[in-house]
Scaffold this active site. Structure first.
Site, PDB file in Angstrom:
ATOM      1  N   ARG A  88       0.822  -1.222   0.000  1.00  0.00           N
ATOM      2  CA  ARG A  88       0.000   0.000   0.000  1.00  0.00           C
ATOM      3  C   ARG A  88       0.854   1.270   0.000  1.00  0.00           C
ATOM      4  NH1 ARG A  88      -5.562  -0.017   1.205  1.00  0.00           N
ATOM      5  NH2 ARG A  88      -6.389  -2.096   0.858  1.00  0.00           N
ATOM      6  N   ARG A 148      -2.905   7.094   0.804  1.00  0.00           N
ATOM      7  CA  ARG A 148      -3.338   8.315   1.486  1.00  0.00           C
ATOM      8  C   ARG A 148      -2.342   8.920   2.463  1.00  0.00           C
ATOM      9  NH1 ARG A 148      -8.885   5.430   2.782  1.00  0.00           N
ATOM     10  NH2 ARG A 148      -7.253   3.888   3.082  1.00  0.00           N
ATOM     11  N   ARG A 179      -6.328  12.502  -5.484  1.00  0.00           N
ATOM     12  CA  ARG A 179      -7.644  11.981  -5.111  1.00  0.00           C
ATOM     13  C   ARG A 179      -8.664  13.085  -4.862  1.00  0.00           C
ATOM     14  NH1 ARG A 179     -10.927   9.837  -3.974  1.00  0.00           N
ATOM     15  NH2 ARG A 179     -11.044   8.428  -2.216  1.00  0.00           N
ATOM     16  N   ASP A 203      -6.794  -2.249  -7.611  1.00  0.00           N
ATOM     17  CA  ASP A 203      -7.381  -2.862  -6.422  1.00  0.00           C
ATOM     18  C   ASP A 203      -7.747  -4.305  -6.716  1.00  0.00           C
ATOM     19  OD1 ASP A 203      -8.441  -1.696  -3.645  1.00  0.00           O
ATOM     20  OD2 ASP A 203      -9.677  -3.385  -4.262  1.00  0.00           O
ATOM     21  N   TYR A 234     -15.045 -10.918   0.037  1.00  0.00           N
ATOM     22  CA  TYR A 234     -15.723  -9.645  -0.263  1.00  0.00           C
ATOM     23  C   TYR A 234     -17.002  -9.876  -1.069  1.00  0.00           C
ATOM     24  CZ  TYR A 234     -11.612  -7.278   1.513  1.00  0.00           C
ATOM     25  OH  TYR A 234     -10.611  -6.832   2.341  1.00  0.00           O
TER      26      TYR A 234
END
Ligand code: CP3
Length: 348
Positions: A23, A27, A36, A72, A152
């Site tokens: 990752r 962010r 973003r 992703d 998921y």
């Protein structure tokens, strides 16, 4: 190109240990947040130029030795018709969860070249952008394992315990098996497409493998992961498998046809090495929370991590994804510590 990462991943002797972070594009970087602020997450994933930009940010700003494609694991489920959405603050949601055999029948087996062609475009664009850097690094492609994708897909989003998936696994194992086989089929096409477009290594994320006992992981999840890894063998790129919460799965994980075993932060790499055997390349496993602490602690823990892994090839990484709260200078301190402290394994 600096192929340090690729050489270590193949188990070759190197001048120092390579380092990257799961990752690493995200962010915690103000430069990512600036991108973003202009586009939502899925639009970003579908914009090759922006993907190239944010994929390269940690190479430029943090100094990592490999780039991982910005994408992703859930994009595959979207391509199969599950209706992926990212709700601000809530994480991923799938509008059409699949919880039984009838649900499997409603899934598409997409032609990945058209349904996920934007990812392959992003790989090509990112490779070109990397090649223009003063010191280019290799590009890693990735996908989720069928078991983790099914977590998921059955839940319709994220969860801590995935009751729909676990219930299905006990209620109708043969039905679930069909879903996992379909997910594996699509994932094979998807990963081969990434390699063909220019991905130089592949990582499989089994984020939820640790929900299973070793016996159940071997029975339910492992065969599909093996099939994907075997299908990638002719592509000739290093294969990395990461499973979270997986200390109890290491004996089974070590049997996978993968060059690199990525270990979470819950056990020392010396212990992982003992279980996996001396030849296996290990990846990991600094506790990502350590990067929230002070820089002198990060340096001390990195030195210890390097010592623990000293018995064989080692791609330095975190034990899971970097926290978004991580100060960028702490990420830089980690990467710099690896560069300063890790020894030469080349023959004299
Ligand atoms: O830098 C990189 O590692 C490359 C990009 C990458 C992302 N997701 C971008 C992302 C990678 C490799 C992933 C993998 C991924 N995605 C996994 C496996 C790794 C793991 O964490 O175990 C999983 C389980 C997902 C699913 C996913 N995507 C969740 C649960 C979430 C929401 C939680 C969160 O962190 O926000 C995402 C969103 C996501 N994927 C973000 C990023 C940068 C945050 C999106 C944003 O900018 O708002």
């Amino acid at each position: 190109m600096s192929d340090l990462f690729l050489r270590e991943a193949r188990g070759e002797a190197t001048e120092r240990r390579p380092v990257w972070m799961m990752r690493q594009a995200g962010r915690y970087l103000p430069e990512y947040r600036a991108v973003r602020a202009e586009v939502d997450f899925l639009t970003l994933c579908r914009s090759p130029d922006l993907v190239a930009e944010v994929t390269i940010q940690p190479v430029r700003l943090v100094g990592v030795d490999a780039a991982i494609l910005f994408a992703d694991i859930l994009l595959v489920l979207d391509a199969m018709g599950a209706g992926l959405e990212f709700v601000q603050g809530d994480g991923p949601a799938l509008r059409h969860p699949v919880r039984d055999r009838a649900g499997i029948g409603r899934l598409a087996k997409p032609d990945v070249g058209s349904a996920l062609g934007y990812v392959f475009d992003a790989v090509r664009t990112t490779r070109r952008a990397l090649a223009a850097l003063p010191d280019p690094v290799p590009l890693i492609g990735f996908a989720g394992t069928p078991w983790t994708l099914a977590a998921y897909l059955t839940q319709g989003g994220g969860s801590q315990s995935y009751p729909h998936l676990l219930a299905w696994s006990y209620r109708d194992p043969e039905g679930l098996e069909r879903l996992l086989a379909l997910l594996a089929d699509v994932t094979i096409d998807y990963l081969l497409g990434q390699v063909e477009a220019g991905a130089q290594a592949i990582q499989l994320f089994d984020t939820w493998g640790g929900l299973l006992s070793e016996e159940r992981w071997r029975g339910i999840a492992m065969p599909h992961t093996v099939r994907i890894l075997e299908a990638l063998a002719p592509a000739g790129v290093p294969r990395i498998v990461f499973a979270r919460g997986s200390a109890h799965l290491l004996p089974a994980l070590a049997e996978l046809p993968a060059e690199v075993l990525s270990v979470d932060w819950t056990l020392p790499l010396s212990e992982a090495r003992r279980i996996a055997g001396p030849g296996k390349v290990l990846q990991g496993n600094l506790d990502p929370a350590a990067l929230l602490g002070p820089v002198d602690g990060i340096e001390r823990l990195t030195a210890r991590l390097l010592e623990e892994a000293a018995g064989g090839p080692h791609v330095v990484n975190l034990g899971h994804g970097i926290f978004q709260e991580t100060p960028p200078e702490h990420a830089r301190a980690f990467v710099q510590a690896v560069k300063n402290l890790s020894g030469n394994t080349l023959p004299p």
